[in-house]
Design a protein around this motif. Structure first.
Motif, PDB file in Angstrom:
ATOM      1  N   GLY A 204       0.712  -0.923  -0.041  1.00 55.21           N
ATOM      2  CA  GLY A 204       0.063   0.186  -0.014  1.00 55.21           C
ATOM      3  C   GLY A 204       0.950   1.451   0.002  1.00 55.21           C
ATOM      4  O   GLY A 204       0.481   2.270   0.509  1.00 55.21           O
ATOM      5  N   VAL A 205       2.242   1.066  -0.504  1.00 56.13           N
ATOM      6  CA  VAL A 205       2.848   2.233  -0.514  1.00 56.13           C
ATOM      7  C   VAL A 205       2.536   3.401  -1.180  1.00 56.13           C
ATOM      8  O   VAL A 205       2.249   4.690  -0.864  1.00 56.13           O
ATOM      9  CB  VAL A 205       4.259   1.991  -0.660  1.00 56.13           C
ATOM     10  CG1 VAL A 205       5.198   3.296  -0.824  1.00 56.13           C
ATOM     11  CG2 VAL A 205       5.019   1.244   0.341  1.00 56.13           C
ATOM     12  N   TRP A 206       2.123   3.191  -2.676  1.00 63.59           N
ATOM     13  CA  TRP A 206       1.663   4.402  -3.423  1.00 63.59           C
ATOM     14  C   TRP A 206       0.387   4.921  -3.265  1.00 63.59           C
ATOM     15  O   TRP A 206       0.243   6.107  -3.187  1.00 63.59           O
ATOM     16  CB  TRP A 206       1.809   3.585  -4.976  1.00 63.59           C
ATOM     17  CG  TRP A 206       2.815   2.768  -5.131  1.00 63.59           C
ATOM     18  CD1 TRP A 206       2.795   1.458  -5.846  1.00 63.59           C
ATOM     19  CD2 TRP A 206       4.127   3.088  -5.427  1.00 63.59           C
ATOM     20  NE1 TRP A 206       4.003   1.034  -5.880  1.00 63.59           N
ATOM     21  CE2 TRP A 206       4.930   2.032  -5.583  1.00 63.59           C
ATOM     22  CE3 TRP A 206       4.798   4.196  -4.927  1.00 63.59           C
ATOM     23  CZ2 TRP A 206       6.261   1.919  -5.645  1.00 63.59           C
ATOM     24  CZ3 TRP A 206       6.217   4.332  -4.859  1.00 63.59           C
ATOM     25  CH2 TRP A 206       7.030   3.021  -5.438  1.00 63.59           C
ATOM     26  N   GLN A 207      -0.714   4.360  -2.632  1.00 67.32           N
ATOM     27  CA  GLN A 207      -1.967   4.761  -2.214  1.00 67.32           C
ATOM     28  C   GLN A 207      -1.671   5.560  -1.033  1.00 67.32           C
ATOM     29  O   GLN A 207      -2.221   6.740  -0.944  1.00 67.32           O
ATOM     30  CB  GLN A 207      -2.870   3.635  -1.572  1.00 67.32           C
ATOM     31  CG  GLN A 207      -4.163   4.165  -1.412  1.00 67.32           C
ATOM     32  CD  GLN A 207      -4.800   5.005  -2.390  1.00 67.32           C
ATOM     33  OE1 GLN A 207      -4.870   4.665  -3.735  1.00 67.32           O
ATOM     34  NE2 GLN A 207      -5.713   6.093  -1.961  1.00 67.32           N
ATOM     35  N   ARG A 208      -0.684   5.031   0.069  1.00 69.94           N
ATOM     36  CA  ARG A 208      -0.470   5.919   1.140  1.00 69.94           C
ATOM     37  C   ARG A 208       0.194   7.312   0.654  1.00 69.94           C
ATOM     38  O   ARG A 208      -0.200   8.256   1.228  1.00 69.94           O
ATOM     39  CB  ARG A 208       0.235   5.244   2.282  1.00 69.94           C
ATOM     40  CG  ARG A 208      -0.380   4.062   3.067  1.00 69.94           C
ATOM     41  CD  ARG A 208       0.009   3.790   4.219  1.00 69.94           C
ATOM     42  NE  ARG A 208       1.470   3.621   4.187  1.00 69.94           N
ATOM     43  CZ  ARG A 208       1.992   2.159   3.980  1.00 69.94           C
ATOM     44  NH1 ARG A 208       1.174   1.276   3.827  1.00 69.94           N
ATOM     45  NH2 ARG A 208       3.122   1.723   3.907  1.00 69.94           N
ATOM     46  N   LEU A 209       1.256   7.175  -0.150  1.00 74.26           N
ATOM     47  CA  LEU A 209       1.933   8.394  -0.694  1.00 74.26           C
ATOM     48  C   LEU A 209       0.845   9.165  -1.306  1.00 74.26           C
ATOM     49  O   LEU A 209       0.832  10.522  -1.078  1.00 74.26           O
ATOM     50  CB  LEU A 209       2.720   7.889  -1.855  1.00 74.26           C
ATOM     51  CG  LEU A 209       3.760   8.998  -2.376  1.00 74.26           C
ATOM     52  CD1 LEU A 209       4.454   9.901  -1.466  1.00 74.26           C
ATOM     53  CD2 LEU A 209       4.681   8.505  -3.549  1.00 74.26           C
ATOM     54  N   HIS A 210       0.125   8.855  -2.011  1.00 77.54           N
ATOM     55  CA  HIS A 210      -1.054   9.662  -2.851  1.00 77.54           C
ATOM     56  C   HIS A 210      -1.829  10.524  -1.490  1.00 77.54           C
ATOM     57  O   HIS A 210      -2.125  11.587  -1.727  1.00 77.54           O
ATOM     58  CB  HIS A 210      -1.817   8.861  -3.719  1.00 77.54           C
ATOM     59  CG  HIS A 210      -2.855   9.504  -4.560  1.00 77.54           C
ATOM     60  ND1 HIS A 210      -3.906   9.098  -4.808  1.00 77.54           N
ATOM     61  CD2 HIS A 210      -2.734  10.852  -4.996  1.00 77.54           C
ATOM     62  CE1 HIS A 210      -4.707   9.849  -5.694  1.00 77.54           C
ATOM     63  NE2 HIS A 210      -3.915  10.990  -5.639  1.00 77.54           N
ATOM     64  N   GLU A 211      -2.221   9.740  -0.564  1.00 77.48           N
ATOM     65  CA  GLU A 211      -3.148  10.201   0.151  1.00 77.48           C
ATOM     66  C   GLU A 211      -2.413  11.318   1.190  1.00 77.48           C
ATOM     67  O   GLU A 211      -2.864  12.587   1.417  1.00 77.48           O
ATOM     68  CB  GLU A 211      -3.662   9.039   1.365  1.00 77.48           C
ATOM     69  CG  GLU A 211      -4.536   8.365   0.542  1.00 77.48           C
ATOM     70  CD  GLU A 211      -4.910   7.115   1.607  1.00 77.48           C
ATOM     71  OE1 GLU A 211      -4.617   7.157   2.681  1.00 77.48           O
ATOM     72  OE2 GLU A 211      -5.482   5.968   1.050  1.00 77.48           O
ATOM     73  N   VAL A 212      -0.782  11.025   1.406  1.00 79.95           N
ATOM     74  CA  VAL A 212      -0.131  11.774   2.096  1.00 79.95           C
ATOM     75  C   VAL A 212       0.009  13.476   1.449  1.00 79.95           C
ATOM     76  O   VAL A 212      -0.198  14.334   1.876  1.00 79.95           O
ATOM     77  CB  VAL A 212       1.318  11.372   2.571  1.00 79.95           C
ATOM     78  CG1 VAL A 212       2.198  12.479   2.998  1.00 79.95           C
ATOM     79  CG2 VAL A 212       1.217  10.415   3.489  1.00 79.95           C
ATOM     80  N   LEU A 213       0.152  13.064  -0.054  1.00 86.44           N
ATOM     81  CA  LEU A 213       0.499  14.450  -0.827  1.00 86.44           C
ATOM     82  C   LEU A 213      -0.910  15.064  -1.003  1.00 86.44           C
ATOM     83  O   LEU A 213      -0.942  16.432  -1.046  1.00 86.44           O
ATOM     84  CB  LEU A 213       0.923  14.001  -2.214  1.00 86.44           C
ATOM     85  CG  LEU A 213       2.492  13.242  -1.939  1.00 86.44           C
ATOM     86  CD1 LEU A 213       3.028  12.941  -3.309  1.00 86.44           C
ATOM     87  CD2 LEU A 213       3.645  14.290  -1.518  1.00 86.44           C
ATOM     88  N   LEU A 214      -1.996  14.581  -1.117  1.00 88.96           N
ATOM     89  CA  LEU A 214      -3.321  15.064  -1.000  1.00 88.96           C
ATOM     90  C   LEU A 214      -3.608  16.039   0.345  1.00 88.96           C
ATOM     91  O   LEU A 214      -4.009  17.084   0.208  1.00 88.96           O
ATOM     92  CB  LEU A 214      -4.423  14.276  -1.212  1.00 88.96           C
ATOM     93  CG  LEU A 214      -4.618  13.400  -2.497  1.00 88.96           C
ATOM     94  CD1 LEU A 214      -5.686  12.448  -2.589  1.00 88.96           C
ATOM     95  CD2 LEU A 214      -4.905  14.403  -3.596  1.00 88.96           C
ATOM     96  N   GLY A 215      -3.204  15.430   1.339  1.00 90.49           N
ATOM     97  CA  GLY A 215      -3.150  16.229   2.689  1.00 90.49           C
ATOM     98  C   GLY A 215      -2.400  17.387   2.697  1.00 90.49           C
ATOM     99  O   GLY A 215      -2.626  18.228   3.091  1.00 90.49           O
TER     100      GLY A 215
END
Length: 284
Positions: free
Chosen positions: A93-104
């Motif tokens: 789940g690294v890429w999905q978490r990275l996407h969520e972090v950057l959206l935040g």
């Protein structure tokens, strides 16, 4: 082709786009799963540095070079090493978490506009077939897939999905809305739902309008058989821009992967890179 990309970046005084900057690596490194400890006896070859492997993954994403032809002189490891890390990090789940972090971070920088969202899909060829492919109705029934994307009002990708080329766009309307992650970044309740959703005639079904209203989202969807009205196109153009940005990554223009999870990993990673570029632009 990769030489042209590198030379143009050098002329502009920039690093090639597949070189991971210190700032981006600081966001990614904490998300990577811990590597299993090496054996004391017969430890084998020391694993290649994760940052170098990520550069190799990005090199393939940008240039669409086959894994087995990844140039060894770049120092990014073999194509098989990069492929395995891409698979393992996607499973973690690294890429999905990275996407969520950057959206935040984009929301914290006041760069995320959830007053409205825009949704659309785009066909790509799937030359090798595999799961989530189908006869494309816009490509003489050749094997293809669809990229379904939903963005905020400024074209920042919020969620993306992959289906067969014969799947109707509307089938991914509610799944994509539900796939938008809770976006933090500021104090208070995370934001997950846009106020309005814009879509073209392919999404013109009253049952889906009711489903959107039940979630507190106002649907603004063009109706079939009705002449184009003013205003809708001025809101929807951002989704075309975002799809074009996704397909600027050459590996996403044509689906080369038989495994759907590998192509989805590239899709999510590309969305995160688009968010990172927007964040860098806002900070400059």
């Amino acid at each position: 082709m990769e030489d042209r990309l590198e030379c143009s970046a050098v002329r502009r005084g920039e690093q090639p786009p597949w070189i991971v900057s210190d700032e981006l690596w600081a966001e990614i490194e904490p998300l990577l799963p811990p590597r299993p400890p090496r054996r004391h006896r017969f430890p084998g070859r020391k694993p290649l540095d994760d940052r170098k492997v990520l550069c190799g993954i990005l090199f393939v994403l940008y240039t669409a070079i086959p894994w087995e032809y990844l140039p060894q002189e770049l120092g990014f490891g073999s194509g098989m090493t990069c492929w395995r890390r891409l698979r393992d990090w996607n499973d973690a789940g690294v890429w999905q978490r990275l996407h969520e972090v950057l959206l935040g971070k984009l929301r914290a920088a006041d760069q995320l506009d959830m007053s409205r969202a825009v949704i659309d899909g785009s066909h790509v060829r799937a030359l090798k077939g595999g799961p989530k492919t189908g006869p494309s109705p816009v490509d003489r029934r050749r094997s293809g897939s669809k990229h379904h994307v939903i963005t905020d009002a400024g074209g920042i990708p919020l969620a993306v999905s992959l289906t067969g080329g014969n799947r109707h766009d509307v089938t991914q309307l509610m799944p994509l809305v539900d796939k938008i992650p809770p976006i933090r970044g500021i104090r208070g309740q995370p934001r997950q739902r846009p106020k309005r959703l814009y879509a073209d005639r392919g999404y013109d079904y009253d049952c889906y309008r009711r489903d959107l209203r039940a979630k507190g989202i106002t649907p603004i969807i063009a109706r079939r058989g009705v002449a184009h009205g003013p205003g809708l196109g001025t809101r929807r153009w951002v989704i075309e821009q975002t799809i074009a940005l996704l397909h600027w990554f050459r590996r996403l223009r044509i689906r080369w992967e038989v495994r759907d999870d590998i192509h989805e990993a590239f899709l999510t990673l590309a969305c995160a890179i688009i968010c990172w570029r927007r964040l860098q632009r806002s900070n400059s």
